[in-house]
Write a protein that holds these residues in place. Structure first.
Motif, PDB file in Angstrom:
ATOM      1  N   GLU A 105       5.085  -4.928  -3.200  1.00 15.42           N
ATOM      2  CA  GLU A 105       4.666  -5.540  -1.943  1.00 15.42           C
ATOM      3  C   GLU A 105       4.141  -4.462  -0.977  1.00 15.42           C
ATOM      4  OE1 GLU A 105       4.672  -8.812  -1.270  1.00 15.42           O
ATOM      5  OE2 GLU A 105       5.383  -9.177  -3.321  1.00 15.42           O
ATOM      6  N   TRP A 106       3.234  -4.883  -0.093  1.00 15.54           N
ATOM      7  CA  TRP A 106       2.781  -3.986   0.967  1.00 15.54           C
ATOM      8  C   TRP A 106       3.945  -3.714   1.915  1.00 15.54           C
ATOM      9  CZ3 TRP A 106      -1.574  -1.381   0.728  1.00 15.54           C
ATOM     10  CH2 TRP A 106      -2.652  -1.895   0.004  1.00 15.54           C
ATOM     11  N   GLN A 107       4.069  -2.453   2.318  1.00 13.57           N
ATOM     12  CA  GLN A 107       5.104  -2.053   3.261  1.00 13.57           C
ATOM     13  C   GLN A 107       4.469  -1.388   4.470  1.00 13.57           C
ATOM     14  OE1 GLN A 107       8.745  -0.251   1.580  1.00 13.57           O
ATOM     15  NE2 GLN A 107       7.747  -0.348  -0.424  1.00 13.57           N
ATOM     16  N   ALA A 108       4.810  -1.880   5.652  1.00 14.22           N
ATOM     17  CA  ALA A 108       4.295  -1.276   6.881  1.00 14.22           C
ATOM     18  C   ALA A 108       4.901   0.109   7.054  1.00 14.22           C
ATOM     19  CB  ALA A 108       4.628  -2.157   8.076  1.00 14.22           C
ATOM     20  N   LEU A 109       4.088   1.067   7.494  1.00 14.26           N
ATOM     21  CA  LEU A 109       4.535   2.447   7.668  1.00 14.26           C
ATOM     22  C   LEU A 109       4.748   2.741   9.148  1.00 14.26           C
ATOM     23  CD1 LEU A 109       2.068   4.208   5.188  1.00 14.26           C
ATOM     24  CD2 LEU A 109       4.442   3.579   4.774  1.00 14.26           C
ATOM     25  N   GLU A 110       5.886   3.335   9.472  1.00 11.32           N
ATOM     26  CA  GLU A 110       6.163   3.754  10.836  1.00 11.32           C
ATOM     27  C   GLU A 110       5.735   5.201  11.023  1.00 11.32           C
ATOM     28  OE1 GLU A 110      10.179   3.192  12.049  1.00 11.32           O
ATOM     29  OE2 GLU A 110      10.338   1.207  11.136  1.00 11.32           O
ATOM     30  N   ARG A 111       5.225   5.516  12.194  1.00  9.89           N
ATOM     31  CA  ARG A 111       4.852   6.899  12.479  1.00  9.89           C
ATOM     32  C   ARG A 111       6.107   7.753  12.650  1.00  9.89           C
ATOM     33  NH1 ARG A 111       0.559   9.369  16.865  1.00  9.89           N
ATOM     34  NH2 ARG A 111       1.286  11.502  16.745  1.00  9.89           N
ATOM     35  N   THR A 112       6.044   8.982  12.147  1.00  9.97           N
ATOM     36  CA  THR A 112       7.129   9.935  12.356  1.00  9.97           C
ATOM     37  C   THR A 112       7.256  10.226  13.842  1.00  9.97           C
ATOM     38  OG1 THR A 112       6.749  10.945  10.208  1.00  9.97           O
ATOM     39  CG2 THR A 112       7.966  12.239  11.815  1.00  9.97           C
ATOM     40  N   GLU A 113       8.474  10.132  14.366  1.00  6.82           N
ATOM     41  CA  GLU A 113       8.687  10.339  15.802  1.00  6.82           C
ATOM     42  C   GLU A 113       9.687  11.459  16.066  1.00  6.82           C
ATOM     43  OE1 GLU A 113       6.882   9.120  17.976  1.00  6.82           O
ATOM     44  OE2 GLU A 113       6.070   7.221  17.261  1.00  6.82           O
ATOM     45  N   GLY A 114       9.652  12.496  15.242  1.00  6.81           N
ATOM     46  CA  GLY A 114      10.555  13.610  15.478  1.00  6.81           C
ATOM     47  C   GLY A 114       9.838  14.874  15.876  1.00  6.81           C
TER      48      GLY A 114
END
Length: 364
Positions: A105-114
């Motif tokens: 399945e397609w998975q939404a990617l979160e931006r790295t926030e560190g």
């Protein structure tokens, strides 16, 4: 020898009726380059990394859903996306991988926030596949202009050491798996620590919720690899990681011996003066109060309690860093505009019968 790399660029099926221009399949003259193996001594001998530049697949991008497939890859278990320039495609970046069972399945990617500062590399949080994958697809649908330097990075963590023993040499310390036991790369290039231990910042990895106990060491190695390759950090960003089976892993080098600056909070003064603890799971989607996470909650509570007590600190005390006042045990989102440690992770942290309260009771 590998066969000729196969790339496919196409509009998503659900958007066929919409009015947009998609990237045309690359011609022989401008075919994107094949995946390149990354040879970096910082990563050690266990892991294998490949990178694929996807720019050629974005040359005709006009702001519509565009998919790019890379199907000529060595086996891998973790994947992430990086990019350059001012255009920020996150959060409208999706990724899926192909295993022996077919495309997932397609998975939404979160931006790295560190990361700290405007010059920090732009990257997504990685996704983990328990089954070995051999192909990856990236879908972009976010902006009027194509992101520059779009690249997909894949990691094979390799085999774990035979003996994943524990380190329990300090009074009150929970069992902790040291770096040598999970197969860490040396990562000897980090800056000296300039701050002092004043609190703990809680994170989640936003990765897979389903993984085996035996996989955890490989997942930690993969995170270390991604943090070095895609984030541009000197080592794993977290000081400690806790899996769903209650295993605690030493993260950044030196964290077992004393206070070491991490790269977890995205705010320099907070990184300098806190310990970063990452819970291995996605607590934006999974309720951490459910029974399947009992071992993780218990281990996280004991770990943070030990760390605070070792420095004479208590969870309900306040600290002020970067002009901001929070509890000594805080969530990543308390310091930066991010979802981390997920809505359920933050709720557990803040609840009257949650993490802070349990630690405070234990240390009273």
């Amino acid at each position: 020898m590998r066969s000729r790399p196969t790339f496919a660029v196409a509009a998503s099926a659900m958007a066929l009726a919409a009015s947009f221009v998609t990237a045309a399949p690359a011609s022989a003259a401008d075919e994107p380059p094949a995946a390149e193996a990354l040879d970096d001594p910082r990563l050690g001998d266990r892991v294998k990394v490949e990178q694929t530049d996807l720019d050629s697949g974005m040359t005709a991008y006009a702001g519509g859903p565009t998919e790019i497939e890379q199907t000529d890859l060595a086996g891998f278990h973790m994947a992430a996306v990086t990019w350059e320039g001012d255009a920020d495609p996150a959060p409208a970046l999706e990724l899926r991988v192909r295993t022996a069972a077919g495309w997932g399945e397609w998975q939404a990617l979160e931006r790295t926030e560190g990361a700290e500062g405007a010059d920090a590399p732009r990257s997504t949080e990685p996704i983990w596949s328990s089954d070995e994958a051999d192909a990856v697809a990236v879908r972009v649908d976010s902006a009027d202009t194509a992101p520059e330097g779009l690249r997909v990075v894949t990691v094979d963590p390799g085999e774990s050491p035979d003996d994943a023993g524990f380190s329990a040499y300090a009074a009150g310390q929970p069992d902790i798996i040291p770096r040598s036991a999970w197969g860490a790369a040396p990562a000897e290039s980090c800056d000296a620590t300039t701050g002092s231990m004043q609190g703990v910042v809680l994170h989640h990895t936003a990765g897979a919720n389903s993984y085996s106990k035996e996989e955890s060491a490989g997942i930690v190695r993969s995170y270390q690899t991604m943090h070095i390759v895609t984030n541009g950090w000197c080592d794993l960003g977290y000081n400690f990681l806790v899996d769903k089976y209650g295993q605690v892993f030493e993260g950044r080098a030196g964290s077992l011996d004393g206070h070491v600056r991490g790269a977890h909070a995205g705010v320099r003064e907070v990184n300098d003066n806190t310990t970063g603890v990452a819970m291995m799971g996605n607590f934006e989607t999974s309720n951490i109060r459910n029974a399947e996470w009992d071992a993780l909650r218990d281990a996280t509570t004991r770990l943070i309690g030990w760390r605070l007590d070792d420095y004479g600190l208590r969870p309900l005390q306040n600290l002020t860093l970067n002009g901001q006042t929070e509890f000594r045990v805080s969530g990543h989102r308390n310091w930066l505009a991010t979802a981390c440690p997920g809505q359920y992770g933050q709720e557990w942290l803040d609840a009257a019968d949650g993490l802070r309260a349990d630690i405070d009771s234990a240390l009273s």
